[in-house]
Write an enzyme that holds these catalytic residues in place. Sequence first.
Site, mmCIF file in Angstrom:
data_model
loop_
_atom_site.group_PDB
_atom_site.id
_atom_site.type_symbol
_atom_site.label_atom_id
_atom_site.label_comp_id
_atom_site.label_asym_id
_atom_site.label_seq_id
_atom_site.Cartn_x
_atom_site.Cartn_y
_atom_site.Cartn_z
ATOM 1 N N CYS A 1 0.837 -1.206 0.000
ATOM 2 C CA CYS A 1 0.000 0.000 0.000
ATOM 3 C C CYS A 1 0.876 1.263 0.000
ATOM 4 O O CYS A 1 1.908 1.321 0.653
ATOM 5 C CB CYS A 1 -0.911 -0.009 1.222
ATOM 6 S SG CYS A 1 -2.030 1.399 1.277
ATOM 7 N N CYS B 1 0.413 4.950 6.984
ATOM 8 C CA CYS B 1 -0.206 4.730 8.302
ATOM 9 C C CYS B 1 0.812 4.038 9.220
ATOM 10 O O CYS B 1 1.255 2.919 8.925
ATOM 11 C CB CYS B 1 -1.463 3.879 8.160
ATOM 12 S SG CYS B 1 -2.558 4.454 6.837
ATOM 13 N N CYS C 1 0.595 0.341 10.339
ATOM 14 C CA CYS C 1 0.167 -0.701 9.398
ATOM 15 C C CYS C 1 1.280 -1.519 8.746
ATOM 16 O O CYS C 1 2.148 -0.977 8.050
ATOM 17 C CB CYS C 1 -0.709 -0.083 8.313
ATOM 18 S SG CYS C 1 -1.448 -1.369 7.276
ATOM 19 N N CYS D 1 -15.977 -9.733 6.146
ATOM 20 C CA CYS D 1 -15.363 -8.432 5.893
ATOM 21 C C CYS D 1 -14.142 -8.621 4.993
ATOM 22 O O CYS D 1 -13.221 -9.368 5.330
ATOM 23 C CB CYS D 1 -14.960 -7.814 7.224
ATOM 24 S SG CYS D 1 -14.144 -6.230 7.038
ATOM 25 N N CYS E 1 -19.121 -6.812 4.218
ATOM 26 C CA CYS E 1 -18.504 -5.526 4.535
ATOM 27 C C CYS E 1 -17.214 -5.452 3.725
ATOM 28 O O CYS E 1 -16.547 -6.465 3.527
ATOM 29 C CB CYS E 1 -18.203 -5.481 6.028
ATOM 30 S SG CYS E 1 -17.312 -3.995 6.530
ATOM 31 N N CYS F 1 -19.252 1.394 9.078
ATOM 32 C CA CYS F 1 -18.458 0.815 10.157
ATOM 33 C C CYS F 1 -17.235 1.707 10.304
ATOM 34 O O CYS F 1 -16.418 1.800 9.381
ATOM 35 C CB CYS F 1 -18.054 -0.610 9.767
ATOM 36 S SG CYS F 1 -16.897 -1.379 10.913
ATOM 37 N N ARG G 1 -17.324 -3.294 18.233
ATOM 38 C CA ARG G 1 -16.490 -4.467 17.902
ATOM 39 C C ARG G 1 -15.202 -4.494 18.699
ATOM 40 O O ARG G 1 -14.391 -3.564 18.591
ATOM 41 C CB ARG G 1 -16.106 -4.446 16.423
ATOM 42 C CG ARG G 1 -17.252 -4.684 15.546
ATOM 43 C CD ARG G 1 -16.922 -4.593 14.060
ATOM 44 N NE ARG G 1 -18.201 -4.472 13.403
ATOM 45 C CZ ARG G 1 -18.996 -5.486 13.112
ATOM 46 N NH1 ARG G 1 -18.596 -6.718 13.356
ATOM 47 N NH2 ARG G 1 -20.171 -5.283 12.576
HETATM 48 N N1 SAM Z 1 -6.614 0.235 3.304
HETATM 49 C C1 SAM Z 1 -7.891 0.352 3.878
HETATM 50 C C2 SAM Z 1 -7.996 1.476 4.879
HETATM 51 O O1 SAM Z 1 -6.982 1.948 5.355
HETATM 52 O O2 SAM Z 1 -9.115 1.869 5.175
HETATM 53 C C3 SAM Z 1 -8.400 -0.918 4.502
HETATM 54 C C4 SAM Z 1 -7.498 -1.829 5.308
HETATM 55 S S1 SAM Z 1 -6.833 -1.147 6.837
HETATM 56 C C5 SAM Z 1 -5.655 -2.391 7.240
HETATM 57 C C6 SAM Z 1 -8.178 -1.325 8.001
HETATM 58 C C7 SAM Z 1 -7.943 -0.869 9.425
HETATM 59 O O3 SAM Z 1 -7.166 -1.813 10.137
HETATM 60 C C8 SAM Z 1 -7.207 0.433 9.650
HETATM 61 O O4 SAM Z 1 -8.018 1.541 9.468
HETATM 62 C C9 SAM Z 1 -6.762 0.314 11.095
HETATM 63 O O5 SAM Z 1 -7.724 0.908 11.940
HETATM 64 C C10 SAM Z 1 -6.707 -1.199 11.325
HETATM 65 N N2 SAM Z 1 -5.313 -1.643 11.562
HETATM 66 C C11 SAM Z 1 -4.318 -1.756 10.661
HETATM 67 N N3 SAM Z 1 -3.178 -2.176 11.228
HETATM 68 C C12 SAM Z 1 -3.425 -2.313 12.551
HETATM 69 C C13 SAM Z 1 -2.640 -2.704 13.672
HETATM 70 N N4 SAM Z 1 -1.348 -3.002 13.548
HETATM 71 N N5 SAM Z 1 -3.222 -2.756 14.879
HETATM 72 C C14 SAM Z 1 -4.528 -2.440 15.018
HETATM 73 N N6 SAM Z 1 -5.330 -2.068 13.999
HETATM 74 C C15 SAM Z 1 -4.788 -1.993 12.778
HETATM 75 C C1 DTB Z 2 -10.934 -2.982 11.901
HETATM 76 O O1 DTB Z 2 -11.241 -1.948 12.522
HETATM 77 N N1 DTB Z 2 -10.056 -3.866 12.312
HETATM 78 C C2 DTB Z 2 -9.881 -4.935 11.333
HETATM 79 C C3 DTB Z 2 -10.964 -4.571 10.272
HETATM 80 N N2 DTB Z 2 -11.488 -3.323 10.752
HETATM 81 C C4 DTB Z 2 -10.596 -4.472 8.858
HETATM 82 C C5 DTB Z 2 -8.477 -4.960 10.843
HETATM 83 C C6 DTB Z 2 -7.445 -5.154 11.947
HETATM 84 C C7 DTB Z 2 -6.107 -5.294 11.318
HETATM 85 C C8 DTB Z 2 -5.026 -5.624 12.311
HETATM 86 C C9 DTB Z 2 -3.681 -5.698 11.691
HETATM 87 C C10 DTB Z 2 -3.515 -6.794 10.686
HETATM 88 O O2 DTB Z 2 -3.898 -7.961 10.936
HETATM 89 O O3 DTB Z 2 -2.934 -6.534 9.613
HETATM 90 FE FE1 SF4 Z 3 -2.787 1.179 3.426
HETATM 91 FE FE2 SF4 Z 3 -2.599 0.014 5.800
HETATM 92 FE FE3 SF4 Z 3 -3.087 2.602 5.658
HETATM 93 FE FE4 SF4 Z 3 -5.002 0.838 4.879
HETATM 94 S S1 SF4 Z 3 -4.186 1.116 6.921
HETATM 95 S S2 SF4 Z 3 -4.384 2.706 3.812
HETATM 96 S S3 SF4 Z 3 -3.678 -0.786 4.024
HETATM 97 S S4 SF4 Z 3 -1.209 1.578 4.947
#
Ligand code: SAM
Ligand code: DTB
Ligand code: SF4
Length: 323
Positions: free
Chosen positions: A51, A55, A58, A95, A127, A187, A259
């Site tokens: 990506c 973030c 992430c 989801c 979702c 959500c 959740r």
């Molecule tokens: N790329 C899309 C976005 O950013 O909306 C969808 C996927 S993103 C991984 C979905 C959500 O996962 C993020 O908004 C964040 O709140 C959660 N998330 C990602 N990495 C995480 C982590 N290491 N610990 C907890 N939550 C995480």
């Molecule tokens: C949300 O709030 N938490 C989920 C779902 N929506 C998409 C994602 C959590 C991701 C945790 C880090 C990972 O497994 O990559």
């Molecule tokens: Fe990309 Fe992760 Fe940010 Fe979603 S949360 S926009 S997958 S870097």
Amino acid sequence: MSKKWTKAEILEIYNKPLLELVYEAAQVHRQHHKAGEVQVSSLLSIKTGGCTEDCAYCPQAARYHTDIKVHKLMSLPEVEAASTNAKAAGASRMCLGAAWREVRDNKDFDRVLDMVKAINAKDMEVCCTLGMLTEEQAQKLADAGLYAYNHNIDTSEEFYGDIITTRTYDDRLNTINHARKAGMTVCSGGIIGMGESIDDRIGMLYTLINLTPQPESVPINGLVPVEGTPLEHQAQVPTWDMVRMIATTRIVMPKATVRLSAGRLSMSMEAQALCFMAGASSIFAGDKLLTTPNPEFNQDMEMFKILGLSPKAAFSEKKKEAV
Ligand code: SAM
Ligand code: DTB
Ligand code: SF4
């Protein structure tokens, strides 16, 4: 009309003596929900890693060096098979997550629309969380039968820039509006344990309660610190903070599905029980979240048995509205 909370009032709730807070949240929960029911959602990463966003939490951001298996968009049959298994295991909601900054109008998006149609045909709530959407893209997803769009605001507007610089808080709110306008349920929630202050947590809830209408579903994630990301050394968020955040969310958004999302692997069953008591009404089940581990499915079912919880049927909110 739901109550108009001020930030000071929300902070006062958050800071109540813990057991008092849980007790009040449990009362609110029982007024609006069947307390023994927990919705079980299944998460599937349909496109993993690579990506372009930054973030800080992430593991899927291309610029950080993390140990994940990058994968292009999954095929339709693969996703259909995963949803069949999830349904057989008792999940009522599926989801689909894609590591995209935003949706592009291309063949991949067409394939996601087909995935939505296929899962919808199985009578599961679908979702998606695909990054930013235009109004037109949101409409296409809604037309394909998408029930909910997940787009987290993650934290307060003030702290947002410390975590993400490649998009703004307003970008996030715009996509939420597009999803809403297209008629989908929303959500949206966030993450605690990223180094934010309590005021930031309250600020996040304040933004969510002022969305009109409020999100039907609010994920509260505990940061999963992943090696290679800027937040890799962040201390584990205390479970008490998760309990407080869930209880406060339940009190200020009585009708929402709250959740208990990422971070359960580092919580004891007792801590999770307190979260359910405090109004958590959904979990992601399955041994993997998107890229990080989650409790084993059988372990969760054992927890349900011990706590006397049962999985909730699909579309129960919609059915409630229809009567
Ligand atoms: N790329 C899309 C976005 O950013 O909306 C969808 C996927 S993103 C991984 C979905 C959500 O996962 C993020 O908004 C964040 O709140 C959660 N998330 C990602 N990495 C995480 C982590 N290491 N610990 C907890 N939550 C995480
Ligand atoms: C949300 O709030 N938490 C989920 C779902 N929506 C998409 C994602 C959590 C991701 C945790 C880090 C990972 O497994 O990559
Ligand atoms: Fe990309 Fe992760 Fe940010 Fe979603 S949360 S926009 S997958 S870097």
